[in-house]
Design a protein around this motif. Structure first.
Motif, PDB file in Angstrom:
ATOM      1  N   ALA A 109     -54.960 -33.158 -27.407  1.00  0.00           N
ATOM      2  CA  ALA A 109     -55.570 -33.657 -26.178  1.00  0.00           C
ATOM      3  C   ALA A 109     -54.774 -33.284 -24.931  1.00  0.00           C
ATOM      4  O   ALA A 109     -55.321 -33.292 -23.832  1.00  0.00           O
ATOM      5  CB  ALA A 109     -55.737 -35.168 -26.251  1.00  0.00           C
ATOM      6  N   ARG A 110     -53.497 -32.968 -25.079  1.00  0.00           N
ATOM      7  CA  ARG A 110     -52.697 -32.602 -23.917  1.00  0.00           C
ATOM      8  C   ARG A 110     -52.999 -31.196 -23.409  1.00  0.00           C
ATOM      9  O   ARG A 110     -52.665 -30.859 -22.264  1.00  0.00           O
ATOM     10  CB  ARG A 110     -51.203 -32.714 -24.239  1.00  0.00           C
ATOM     11  N   ILE A 111     -53.634 -30.373 -24.250  1.00  0.00           N
ATOM     12  CA  ILE A 111     -53.922 -29.001 -23.831  1.00  0.00           C
ATOM     13  C   ILE A 111     -55.396 -28.637 -23.912  1.00  0.00           C
ATOM     14  O   ILE A 111     -55.785 -27.588 -23.386  1.00  0.00           O
ATOM     15  CB  ILE A 111     -53.124 -27.983 -24.669  1.00  0.00           C
ATOM     16  N   SER A 112     -56.205 -29.490 -24.533  1.00  0.00           N
ATOM     17  CA  SER A 112     -57.611 -29.111 -24.746  1.00  0.00           C
ATOM     18  C   SER A 112     -58.508 -30.340 -24.760  1.00  0.00           C
ATOM     19  O   SER A 112     -58.116 -31.410 -25.257  1.00  0.00           O
ATOM     20  CB  SER A 112     -57.757 -28.357 -26.067  1.00  0.00           C
ATOM     21  N   ALA A 113     -59.715 -30.142 -24.214  1.00  0.00           N
ATOM     22  CA  ALA A 113     -60.725 -31.187 -24.293  1.00  0.00           C
ATOM     23  C   ALA A 113     -61.639 -30.991 -25.493  1.00  0.00           C
ATOM     24  O   ALA A 113     -62.540 -31.789 -25.739  1.00  0.00           O
ATOM     25  CB  ALA A 113     -61.562 -31.185 -23.007  1.00  0.00           C
ATOM     26  N   VAL A 160     -58.492 -23.987 -24.553  1.00  0.00           N
ATOM     27  CA  VAL A 160     -57.513 -24.823 -23.854  1.00  0.00           C
ATOM     28  C   VAL A 160     -57.852 -24.859 -22.367  1.00  0.00           C
ATOM     29  O   VAL A 160     -58.609 -24.026 -21.856  1.00  0.00           O
ATOM     30  CB  VAL A 160     -56.079 -24.296 -24.062  1.00  0.00           C
ATOM     31  N   THR A 161     -57.282 -25.834 -21.692  1.00  0.00           N
ATOM     32  CA  THR A 161     -57.513 -25.918 -20.258  1.00  0.00           C
ATOM     33  C   THR A 161     -56.849 -24.741 -19.550  1.00  0.00           C
ATOM     34  O   THR A 161     -55.935 -24.110 -20.074  1.00  0.00           O
ATOM     35  CB  THR A 161     -56.942 -27.223 -19.684  1.00  0.00           C
ATOM     36  N   ARG A 162     -57.317 -24.478 -18.359  1.00  0.00           N
ATOM     37  CA  ARG A 162     -56.754 -23.363 -17.588  1.00  0.00           C
ATOM     38  C   ARG A 162     -55.259 -23.579 -17.345  1.00  0.00           C
ATOM     39  O   ARG A 162     -54.469 -22.644 -17.458  1.00  0.00           O
ATOM     40  CB  ARG A 162     -57.496 -23.243 -16.264  1.00  0.00           C
ATOM     41  N   ASP A 163     -54.879 -24.822 -17.025  1.00  0.00           N
ATOM     42  CA  ASP A 163     -53.464 -25.103 -16.772  1.00  0.00           C
ATOM     43  C   ASP A 163     -52.623 -24.882 -18.030  1.00  0.00           C
ATOM     44  O   ASP A 163     -51.521 -24.320 -17.961  1.00  0.00           O
ATOM     45  CB  ASP A 163     -53.287 -26.545 -16.278  1.00  0.00           C
ATOM     46  N   ALA A 164     -53.160 -25.337 -19.184  1.00  0.00           N
ATOM     47  CA  ALA A 164     -52.431 -25.153 -20.431  1.00  0.00           C
ATOM     48  C   ALA A 164     -52.320 -23.668 -20.770  1.00  0.00           C
ATOM     49  O   ALA A 164     -51.262 -23.181 -21.194  1.00  0.00           O
ATOM     50  CB  ALA A 164     -53.110 -25.908 -21.569  1.00  0.00           C
ATOM     51  N   PHE A 201     -54.684 -16.335 -14.539  1.00  0.00           N
ATOM     52  CA  PHE A 201     -54.378 -16.791 -13.196  1.00  0.00           C
ATOM     53  C   PHE A 201     -55.578 -16.775 -12.259  1.00  0.00           C
ATOM     54  O   PHE A 201     -55.622 -17.512 -11.286  1.00  0.00           O
ATOM     55  CB  PHE A 201     -53.246 -15.949 -12.599  1.00  0.00           C
ATOM     56  N   GLU A 202     -56.529 -15.904 -12.550  1.00  0.00           N
ATOM     57  CA  GLU A 202     -57.680 -15.818 -11.659  1.00  0.00           C
ATOM     58  C   GLU A 202     -58.972 -16.219 -12.367  1.00  0.00           C
ATOM     59  O   GLU A 202     -60.054 -15.852 -11.918  1.00  0.00           O
ATOM     60  CB  GLU A 202     -57.792 -14.391 -11.110  1.00  0.00           C
ATOM     61  N   ALA A 203     -58.859 -16.990 -13.438  1.00  0.00           N
ATOM     62  CA  ALA A 203     -60.054 -17.421 -14.176  1.00  0.00           C
ATOM     63  C   ALA A 203     -60.892 -18.342 -13.300  1.00  0.00           C
ATOM     64  O   ALA A 203     -60.388 -19.233 -12.639  1.00  0.00           O
ATOM     65  CB  ALA A 203     -59.644 -18.134 -15.456  1.00  0.00           C
ATOM     66  N   GLY A 204     -62.170 -18.079 -13.305  1.00  0.00           N
ATOM     67  CA  GLY A 204     -63.053 -18.921 -12.501  1.00  0.00           C
ATOM     68  C   GLY A 204     -63.318 -20.271 -13.125  1.00  0.00           C
ATOM     69  O   GLY A 204     -63.547 -21.259 -12.437  1.00  0.00           O
ATOM     70  N   GLY A 205     -63.303 -20.329 -14.467  1.00  0.00           N
ATOM     71  CA  GLY A 205     -63.585 -21.591 -15.142  1.00  0.00           C
ATOM     72  C   GLY A 205     -62.336 -22.420 -15.326  1.00  0.00           C
ATOM     73  O   GLY A 205     -61.234 -22.056 -14.916  1.00  0.00           O
ATOM     74  N   GLU A 206     -62.521 -23.563 -15.986  1.00  0.00           N
ATOM     75  CA  GLU A 206     -61.403 -24.472 -16.227  1.00  0.00           C
ATOM     76  C   GLU A 206     -60.858 -24.358 -17.647  1.00  0.00           C
ATOM     77  O   GLU A 206     -59.848 -24.969 -17.959  1.00  0.00           O
ATOM     78  CB  GLU A 206     -61.847 -25.916 -15.955  1.00  0.00           C
ATOM     79  N   ASP A 207     -61.559 -23.607 -18.526  1.00  0.00           N
ATOM     80  CA  ASP A 207     -61.127 -23.463 -19.912  1.00  0.00           C
ATOM     81  C   ASP A 207     -60.957 -21.989 -20.251  1.00  0.00           C
ATOM     82  O   ASP A 207     -61.605 -21.110 -19.662  1.00  0.00           O
ATOM     83  CB  ASP A 207     -62.147 -24.087 -20.873  1.00  0.00           C
ATOM     84  N   VAL A 208     -60.091 -21.718 -21.229  1.00  0.00           N
ATOM     85  CA  VAL A 208     -59.824 -20.347 -21.634  1.00  0.00           C
ATOM     86  C   VAL A 208     -59.473 -20.338 -23.113  1.00  0.00           C
ATOM     87  O   VAL A 208     -58.915 -21.306 -23.639  1.00  0.00           O
ATOM     88  CB  VAL A 208     -58.685 -19.741 -20.790  1.00  0.00           C
ATOM     89  N   ARG A 262     -38.189 -24.669 -21.488  1.00  0.00           N
ATOM     90  CA  ARG A 262     -37.920 -26.079 -21.814  1.00  0.00           C
ATOM     91  C   ARG A 262     -38.722 -27.006 -20.907  1.00  0.00           C
ATOM     92  O   ARG A 262     -39.377 -27.944 -21.363  1.00  0.00           O
ATOM     93  CB  ARG A 262     -36.429 -26.388 -21.652  1.00  0.00           C
ATOM     94  N   SER A 263     -38.657 -26.752 -19.625  1.00  0.00           N
ATOM     95  CA  SER A 263     -39.313 -27.628 -18.655  1.00  0.00           C
ATOM     96  C   SER A 263     -40.833 -27.550 -18.768  1.00  0.00           C
ATOM     97  O   SER A 263     -41.514 -28.578 -18.806  1.00  0.00           O
ATOM     98  CB  SER A 263     -38.861 -27.249 -17.248  1.00  0.00           C
ATOM     99  N   ALA A 264     -41.367 -26.324 -18.812  1.00  0.00           N
ATOM    100  CA  ALA A 264     -42.826 -26.154 -18.806  1.00  0.00           C
ATOM    101  C   ALA A 264     -43.466 -26.688 -20.081  1.00  0.00           C
ATOM    102  O   ALA A 264     -44.454 -27.434 -20.031  1.00  0.00           O
ATOM    103  CB  ALA A 264     -43.167 -24.675 -18.612  1.00  0.00           C
ATOM    104  N   LEU A 265     -42.916 -26.323 -21.252  1.00  0.00           N
ATOM    105  CA  LEU A 265     -43.486 -26.825 -22.508  1.00  0.00           C
ATOM    106  C   LEU A 265     -43.249 -28.316 -22.655  1.00  0.00           C
ATOM    107  O   LEU A 265     -44.101 -29.044 -23.187  1.00  0.00           O
ATOM    108  CB  LEU A 265     -42.895 -26.064 -23.701  1.00  0.00           C
ATOM    109  N   GLY A 266     -42.095 -28.798 -22.189  1.00  0.00           N
ATOM    110  CA  GLY A 266     -41.829 -30.235 -22.239  1.00  0.00           C
ATOM    111  C   GLY A 266     -42.829 -31.013 -21.419  1.00  0.00           C
ATOM    112  O   GLY A 266     -43.325 -32.075 -21.833  1.00  0.00           O
ATOM    113  N   SER A 267     -43.156 -30.516 -20.243  1.00  0.00           N
ATOM    114  CA  SER A 267     -44.146 -31.173 -19.395  1.00  0.00           C
ATOM    115  C   SER A 267     -45.541 -31.089 -20.003  1.00  0.00           C
ATOM    116  O   SER A 267     -46.311 -32.054 -19.957  1.00  0.00           O
ATOM    117  CB  SER A 267     -44.140 -30.526 -18.006  1.00  0.00           C
ATOM    118  N   LEU A 268     -45.864 -29.944 -20.605  1.00  0.00           N
ATOM    119  CA  LEU A 268     -47.206 -29.752 -21.176  1.00  0.00           C
ATOM    120  C   LEU A 268     -47.441 -30.641 -22.389  1.00  0.00           C
ATOM    121  O   LEU A 268     -48.503 -31.250 -22.525  1.00  0.00           O
ATOM    122  CB  LEU A 268     -47.402 -28.278 -21.542  1.00  0.00           C
ATOM    123  N   PHE A 269     -46.451 -30.742 -23.280  1.00  0.00           N
ATOM    124  CA  PHE A 269     -46.644 -31.466 -24.540  1.00  0.00           C
ATOM    125  C   PHE A 269     -46.028 -32.860 -24.558  1.00  0.00           C
ATOM    126  O   PHE A 269     -46.169 -33.581 -25.541  1.00  0.00           O
ATOM    127  CB  PHE A 269     -46.086 -30.645 -25.703  1.00  0.00           C
TER     128      PHE A 269
END
Length: 350
Positions: free
Chosen positions: A341-345, A240-244, A203-210, A312-319
């Motif tokens: 590609a939906r979770i990682s660059a 993965v991206t910070r949001d993912a 939640f407090e990661a400074g970068g965009e990937d984790v 259901r909602s969160a994983l459905g939106s992510l994938f």
């Protein structure tokens, strides 16, 4: 500078003007200025027109009979707290304006009353309506802000309860294995710190990937201590991206909480298999599975809880598609898959 409100964001106007063709004239002029408008008849159809929730009502002196005033009053009484409907009243110069104003203010307390005498310049009327359409837009924005704030409070309340449930579970697990007060304090502090690390890392990661492995490891570490593994984890590392990472951590938190309350982790012999994998069929694909075993016999609940709805909602939106959730008698199961590609660059082709 904020962009001007678009036409689609603005409300519409209901015109009540029964004399001659006043309603049609006013409506036609407003349409020329891209204002959505409906000229209503002062008859039994008025109730139907009002139920469509006009943003502004324009009413002429001739329409102010007892029946119309009562119907508008009933409409205003049904308005939510945030709504103060602007009503523009067009009066004749010879009308007893002070008396009419007083009567309407008493009859329509839930409105924003504005009075004009006729004849009124068309542009003056248009400017007044446009200003009040913006007022109406601001009212709706306040409503949306209040609703969003309420949702955030409910979500925060749920998160706090889940965190407290996790803390309670960690304490109980620690107490069962502790032989001294010092051991209890030390182990309990360590597990709380591990839980805190999840929030710090995700939640407090400074970068965009984790690192996905780091996110999962920090999330399950309070339950895998002292050589006892309640949640068995396997899977390749993936950035993965910070949001993912945030979404996956939150979903795991919900799954763990539910398993503690109702599933495999509610019993001493219960455990969970948490695994993810990468494949290259039809392009790089990611899959994640959560399988519980050793807990009480599972029965599908009659009502879907918040945690399941969130997963259901969160994983459905992510994938891009809903996860598969199975209330198998031997243990709750959850699985989801989708393009990497939906979770990682990260390029996983090599």
């Amino acid at each position: 500078m904020k962009a001007a409100a678009t036409e689609s964001e603005l409300d519409w106007v209901l015109v009540l003007a029964p004399f001659r063709k006043d309603a049609d004239y006013i409506a036609a002029f407003l349409r020329e200025h891209n204002i959505q408008v409906k000229a209503a008849k002062v008859d039994d159809h008025l109730l139907e027109d009002l139920t469509q929730s006009p943003g502004i009502i324009v009413i002429t002196h001739e329409a102010l009979n007892a029946q119309v005033v009562a119907r508008v009053a009933a409409h205003l009484s049904d308005q939510p707290d945030w709504s103060e409907v602007p009503i523009i009243v067009l009066l004749e110069r010879s009308a007893p304006i002070a008396r009419i104003r007083s009567q309407l203010q008493n009859s329509w307390p839930g409105s924003r009353l504005l009075f004009h005498t006729r004849p009124i310049a068309p542009l003056e009327l248009v400017n007044g309506i446009q200003s009040n359409l913006l007022v109406r837009l601001r009212q709706r924005q306040v409503r949306d802000s209040i609703e969003r704030e309420r949702e955030l409070r409910l979500e925060l309340n749920h998160r706090v309860k889940n965190i407290l449930a996790s803390v309670t579970s960690i304490f109980q697990m620690t107490r069962r294995g502790a032989t001294t007060v010092e051991d209890l304090a030390s182990d309990f502090t360590g597990r709380l710190q591990a839980l805190s690390n999840v929030h710090t890392a995700v939640f407090e990661a400074g970068g965009e990937d984790v690192s996905l492995s780091a996110v999962v490891g920090l999330t399950v570490s309070p339950y895998n201590r002292d050589g006892v593994s309640r949640i068995h984890v396997r899977g390749p590392d993936l950035v993965v991206t910070r949001d993912a990472g945030t979404t996956i951590a939150l979903c795991l938190h919900e799954l763990i909480t539910n398993a503690i309350k109702y599933g495999a982790l509610s019993q001493s012999d219960g455990h969970v298999e948490l695994a993810w994998a990468l494949t290259k069929a039809d392009g790089p694909q990611f899959s994640l599975t959560w399988v519980e075993a050793g807990g009480p016999t599972v029965r599908e609940p009659s009502r879907q809880g918040y945690g399941t709805r969130y997963v259901r909602s969160a994983l459905g939106s992510l994938f891009g598609k809903a996860p598969q959730i199975v209330f198998a008698p031997t243990g709750f199961q959850c699985g989801v898959s989708g393009p990497v590609a939906r979770i990682s660059a990260q390029n996983v082709n090599s």
